[in-house]
Design an enzyme around this catalytic site. Structure first.
Site, short mmCIF file in Angstrom:
data_model
loop_
_atom_site.label_atom_id
_atom_site.label_comp_id
_atom_site.label_asym_id
_atom_site.label_seq_id
_atom_site.Cartn_x
_atom_site.Cartn_y
_atom_site.Cartn_z
CB CYS A 116 -18.43 50.68 127.13
SG CYS A 116 -17.23 50.77 125.82
CG HIS A 256 -20.62 47.23 126.52
ND1 HIS A 256 -21.04 47.94 125.43
CD2 HIS A 256 -19.27 47.24 126.50
CE1 HIS A 256 -19.98 48.38 124.77
NE2 HIS A 256 -18.89 47.96 125.39
CG ASN A 286 -17.56 48.18 121.97
OD1 ASN A 286 -18.44 48.95 122.36
ND2 ASN A 286 -16.48 47.90 122.68
N1 ACO Z 1 -7.34 39.70 113.21
C1 ACO Z 1 -6.51 38.67 113.28
N2 ACO Z 1 -5.70 38.46 114.32
C2 ACO Z 1 -5.74 39.35 115.31
C3 ACO Z 1 -6.58 40.48 115.29
C4 ACO Z 1 -7.40 40.64 114.17
N3 ACO Z 1 -8.24 41.69 114.06
N4 ACO Z 1 -6.39 41.21 116.42
C5 ACO Z 1 -5.48 40.55 117.14
N5 ACO Z 1 -5.05 39.43 116.47
C6 ACO Z 1 -4.07 38.44 116.86
C7 ACO Z 1 -3.11 38.97 117.90
O1 ACO Z 1 -2.05 39.68 117.27
C8 ACO Z 1 -2.65 37.70 118.56
O2 ACO Z 1 -1.66 37.09 117.77
P1 ACO Z 1 -0.38 36.40 118.47
O3 ACO Z 1 -0.96 35.30 119.32
O4 ACO Z 1 0.39 35.94 117.31
O5 ACO Z 1 0.24 37.48 119.29
C9 ACO Z 1 -3.88 36.81 118.52
O6 ACO Z 1 -4.74 37.36 117.50
C10 ACO Z 1 -4.63 36.76 119.82
O7 ACO Z 1 -4.77 38.09 120.33
P2 ACO Z 1 -5.52 38.40 121.66
O8 ACO Z 1 -5.46 39.87 121.92
O9 ACO Z 1 -5.09 37.48 122.74
O10 ACO Z 1 -6.99 37.99 121.22
P3 ACO Z 1 -8.25 37.87 122.14
O11 ACO Z 1 -8.78 36.54 122.08
O12 ACO Z 1 -8.01 38.48 123.50
O13 ACO Z 1 -9.27 38.83 121.38
C11 ACO Z 1 -10.15 41.03 121.65
C12 ACO Z 1 -8.96 40.20 121.23
C13 ACO Z 1 -11.31 40.70 120.74
C14 ACO Z 1 -9.80 42.51 121.51
C15 ACO Z 1 -10.52 40.72 123.12
O14 ACO Z 1 -9.37 40.75 123.93
C16 ACO Z 1 -11.56 41.66 123.72
O15 ACO Z 1 -12.70 41.62 123.36
N6 ACO Z 1 -11.16 42.48 124.71
C17 ACO Z 1 -12.08 43.29 125.46
C18 ACO Z 1 -12.61 44.49 124.73
C19 ACO Z 1 -13.63 45.17 125.60
O16 ACO Z 1 -14.34 44.57 126.40
N7 ACO Z 1 -13.77 46.45 125.55
C20 ACO Z 1 -14.79 47.03 126.45
C21 ACO Z 1 -14.71 48.38 126.60
S1 ACO Z 1 -14.55 49.28 125.10
C22 ACO Z 1 -14.64 50.96 125.55
O17 ACO Z 1 -14.74 51.30 126.71
C23 ACO Z 1 -14.50 51.98 124.49
#
Ligand code: ACO
Length: 329
Positions: A116, A256, A286
């Site tokens: 990214c 980003h 993304n």
């Molecule tokens: N729908 C519903 N629930 C979900 C989903 C979904 N799509 N995905 C995860 N959950 C659940 C999880 O299972 C978890 O449940 P649990 O508490 O029962 O275990 C709960 O939601 C919370 O999960 P988290 O992973 O803690 O959720 P978070 O608030 O961290 O959001 C996300 C997840 C959106 C992926 C976030 O962590 C994020 O944006 N991370 C960074 C991504 C990023 O910046 N990437 C950049 C580079 S990409 C590249 O280089 C290609």
């Protein structure tokens, strides 16, 4: 201000495929909800590449628009730098395919792999090449078709990614406008937190490896989130320091578009209020290396960015890689 630009943007273009994947569509594929996706990420839609379309097709469309916008002939392009982690084939580079598609036969071309953060890596490399005096018209393209590497059985990742391309044409600066400074960093110790394990030398595409779904994106979202907030905040502050700019000098922050909460945290750390932050994550999700040039092109075309404005770009991605840039338009 400490920085004198060596290169400037003389044209930009972008492209997203027609097909749209909504949060409601995703609700039918995995156990997720529009409410969860919007609250946790800020995303509503993403564009998905057509079955008969390739990464190079998207890049070529964005590039042709950027060349037309610059008002130059394609024959003037002497270097093409493509940031992508989802190229057409194992080799040669996607840049070779784009060169053929647009007919830039007098150019040197190559790809860079910085996920990214790739577009900012591309800007740094292209600017350095222009500074040598060897290159006069350089295409920098960020393009990605991550939908082709996304596991639509994994709700942790499949709601996040969309496809698209953005491009700029760089030329030597007039001494006032242009790329004031770039900053890039990486930390390879964290490579396991976000990767596609399969298809390289480690896990070649054997039936067994494909059955284990090793050819799809794997991400420890929570860990990536924490590192992204820290690294992008640091990169935003660093670019202000390197250029001698103050927060109030910044007309627009283009971060980003990975997560609205990360964008908000980055802006806050850099002291930039919400009115000066460009957001299009709701429309595209993304798009990895395409996200910043896509937003930059939109901001230029919509007149959100005007002549003499200062735009700060900040990115973070797999590797980990991160970086920032400051540009006077
Ligand atoms: N729908 C519903 N629930 C979900 C989903 C979904 N799509 N995905 C995860 N959950 C659940 C999880 O299972 C978890 O449940 P649990 O508490 O029962 O275990 C709960 O939601 C919370 O999960 P988290 O992973 O803690 O959720 P978070 O608030 O961290 O959001 C996300 C997840 C959106 C992926 C976030 O962590 C994020 O944006 N991370 C960074 C991504 C990023 O910046 N990437 C950049 C580079 S990409 C590249 O280089 C290609």
């Amino acid at each position: 201000m400490k920085a004198t630009p060596t290169s400037m943007i003389i044209g930009s273009g972008s492209y997203v495929p027609e097909k749209i994947l909504t949060n409601q569509d995703l609700e039918k594929i995995v156990d997720t909800s529009d409410e969860w996706i919007q609250t946790r990420t800020g995303m509503k839609l993403r564009h998905i590449i057509a079955d008969d379309e390739n990464t190079s097709d998207m890049a070529a469309k964005a590039a042709s628009k950027a060349i037309a916008d610059a008002g130059i002939s394609v024959n003037e392009i002497d270097l093409i730098v493509i940031a992508t982690i989802s190229g057409d084939v194992g080799f040669p580079s996607t840049a070779c395919y784009v060169q053929e598609l647009i007919g830039a036969h007098d150019a040197a071309v190559f790809d860079i792999s910085a996920a990214c953060s790739g577009f900012i890596y591309g800007l740094e490399i292209a600017t350095a090449q222009i500074a040598t005096g060897k290159y006069q018209k350089v295409l920098v393209i960020g393009v990605e078709a991550l939908s082709r590497m996304t596991d639509y059985k994994d709700r942790n990742t499949c709601v996040l990614f969309g496809d698209g391309a953005g491009a700029v044409v760089l030329a030597p600066s007039d001494g006032k406008k242009g790329i004031l400074q770039t900053y890039i960093r990486s930390d390879g110790r964290l490579n396991q937190l976000l990767h596609v394990p399969g298809f390289g030398t480690k896990h070649p595409p054997t039936h067994e490896n494909v059955d284990q779904r090793l050819h799809y994106i794997r991400m420890e979202g929570r860990e990536v989130f924490k590192h992204a907030v820290k690294a992008m905040g640091d990169a935003a502050v660093k670019i202000l320091k390197l250029t001698g700019l103050k927060s109030e000098d910044v007309s627009l922050l283009i971060s980003h578009q990975a997560n609205l909460r990360i964008i908000d945290a980055t802006a806050k750390r850099a002291g930039i209020d919400a009115e000066r932050v460009y957001i299009n994550i709701d429309k595209y999700g993304n798009t990895s290396a395409a996200s910043i040039p896509l937003a930059l092109d939109e901001a230029l075309k919509e007149g959100v960015l005007k002549e003499n404005d200062i735009v700060v770009l900040v990115a973070f991605g797999a590797g980990f890689t991160w970086g920032s840039a400051a540009i006077r338009i």
